[in-house]
Design an enzyme around this catalytic site. Structure first.
Site, PDB file in Angstrom:
ATOM      1  N   GLU A  66      -3.378   3.106   1.698  1.00 32.44           N
ATOM      2  CA  GLU A  66      -2.799   3.652   0.454  1.00 32.44           C
ATOM      3  C   GLU A  66      -3.114   5.142   0.336  1.00 32.44           C
ATOM      4  O   GLU A  66      -2.251   5.940  -0.044  1.00 32.44           O
ATOM      5  CB  GLU A  66      -3.345   2.903  -0.762  1.00 32.44           C
ATOM      6  CG  GLU A  66      -2.751   3.438  -2.066  1.00 32.44           C
ATOM      7  CD  GLU A  66      -3.449   2.914  -3.315  1.00 32.44           C
ATOM      8  OE1 GLU A  66      -3.779   1.709  -3.359  1.00 32.44           O
ATOM      9  OE2 GLU A  66      -3.653   3.712  -4.250  1.00 32.44           O
ATOM     10  N   HIS A 125       0.801  -1.233   0.000  1.00 34.16           N
ATOM     11  CA  HIS A 125       0.000   0.000   0.000  1.00 34.16           C
ATOM     12  C   HIS A 125       0.831   1.279   0.000  1.00 34.16           C
ATOM     13  O   HIS A 125       0.336   2.334  -0.359  1.00 34.16           O
ATOM     14  CB  HIS A 125      -0.864   0.065   1.265  1.00 34.16           C
ATOM     15  CG  HIS A 125      -2.011  -0.880   1.270  1.00 34.16           C
ATOM     16  ND1 HIS A 125      -2.752  -1.160   0.152  1.00 34.16           N
ATOM     17  CD2 HIS A 125      -2.564  -1.594   2.278  1.00 34.16           C
ATOM     18  CE1 HIS A 125      -3.714  -2.015   0.478  1.00 34.16           C
ATOM     19  NE2 HIS A 125      -3.620  -2.303   1.749  1.00 34.16           N
TER      20      HIS A 125
HETATM   21  S1  SF4 Z   1      -1.469  -1.316  -7.211  1.00 33.99           S
HETATM   22 FE1  SF4 Z   1      -2.453  -2.498  -5.613  1.00 33.99          FE
HETATM   23  S2  SF4 Z   1      -3.782  -3.953  -6.717  1.00 33.99           S
HETATM   24 FE2  SF4 Z   1      -2.299  -3.127  -8.214  1.00 33.99          FE
HETATM   25  S3  SF4 Z   1      -0.602  -4.584  -8.242  1.00 33.99           S
HETATM   26 FE3  SF4 Z   1      -0.100  -2.986  -6.766  1.00 33.99          FE
HETATM   27  S4  SF4 Z   1      -0.790  -3.744  -4.780  1.00 33.99           S
HETATM   28 FE4  SF4 Z   1      -1.805  -4.958  -6.370  1.00 33.99          FE
END
Ligand code: SF4
Length: 294
Positions: free
Chosen positions: A137, A83
């Site tokens: 995130e 995240h």
């Molecule tokens: S952005 Fe989030 S969903 Fe996409 S690959 Fe990275 S961790 Fe996985």
């Protein structure tokens, strides 16, 4: 369990369900460190799946919160999950002599950098992030703007924006493309020139591309067992997509929560999950369904 859950019932696990590459990488980093030291701290749950967290806990991974950074012994190793983190976390770690294993997903890292670049522009535009308030995130993204970015969870919150200011819109990586598009349209029609509106589609395709696939999968089965941690925001989006096309979609975070009545009068059952759902857990759910059918 109905007679249709006899051994003739088809049970299929969706091929593309399971960890995305960001989560896979973070877990591999944790596992390789744990293989050497049997002890590692992780800032927040490494993945929004309690059972996978428990598996790693048994290998020596200890989940800590931000407050704990202040009291960890100098030289402690802390893994930053996919995240990502705000700049303050890196500062605290440096001040406290904590060594970081940074497993921030490259997609999130690139998004953080883009936000920072726009934030550093002169004059500074209004920065808007389409995301879930308080999500790890999103905290990392807002941290790139010293807390100034405005987080909106949907188009209905767009009224809070100042349409007389230059505006830059970003998205949390796991939000829906449709929701993003609605916000883009709303701001486009409300922005007051000469104010300029720019938007950056920063939605991760590991999630967005799964939506059409999972809908197709959910419509092919009589019932869907969607497996994911109850805190997973990406899981929520994918589960809702299943439910849209198949009202007999059921959410569970553990095989033991699967209820007999979910499986009544079905000839095919699909098992799928979020980008934070381990394949082994979906296999266990399949075993559970088979055992209920006996
Ligand atoms: S952005 Fe989030 S969903 Fe996409 S690959 Fe990275 S961790 Fe996985």
């Amino acid at each position: 369990m109905s007679d249709s859950t006899s051994p003739t019932v088809l049970i299929e696990i969706e091929d593309s369900s399971g960890f995305c590459f960001g989560v896979t990488t973070a877990i591999s980093k944790a596992e390789s460190e744990l293989a050497k030291t049997h002890s590692l701290f992780c800032l927040g749950d490494i993945v929004h799946n309690g059972m996978e967290c428990e598996r790693l806990r048994r290998l020596g991974l200890e989940t800590i919160g931000h407050k704990d950074l202040a009291t960890l012994p100098v030289g402690s190793k802390v893994l930053l999950r996919a995240h990502g983190e705000p700049p303050t976390t890196y500062q605290i770690a440096e001040e406290r002599g904590i060594s970081l294993i940074d497993a921030t997903c490259p997609v999130v890292l690139q998004l953080q950098r883009r936000i920072k670049k726009v934030y550093d522009e002169v004059p500074r535009p209004q920065i808007v992030i389409y995301g879930k308030r308080g999500h790890a995130e999103v905290l990392g993204l807002v941290g790139q703007t010293d807390g100034e970015a405005i987080v909106i969870e949907g188009v209905e919150e767009a009224a809070r924006l100042d349409f007389t200011r230059d505006t830059a819109l970003f998205s949390q990586t796991t939000k829906s493309l449709q929701g993003f598009q609605r916000i883009v349209e709303h701001i486009t029609t409300h922005i007051q020139p000469p104010a300029r509106f720019r938007y950056f589609d920063t939605i991760c395709r590991q999630v967005a591309n799964r939506l059409p696939n999972i809908k197709e999968f959910a419509s092919r089965h009589d019932a869907i067992i969607f497996v994911c941690g109850l805190k997973s925001s990406n899981g929520r989006v994918l589960f809702e997509a299943c439910r849209e096309v198949n009202p007999r979609s059921y959410l569970t975070d553990t095989p033991d929560a699967i209820q007999n009545e979910w499986l009544q009068n079905v000839r095919s059952i699909g098992i799928c999950g979020a980008t934070s759902t381990p394949k082994w857990l979906m296999e266990q759910c399949k075993e559970k369904i088979i055992s209920l059918a006996r």
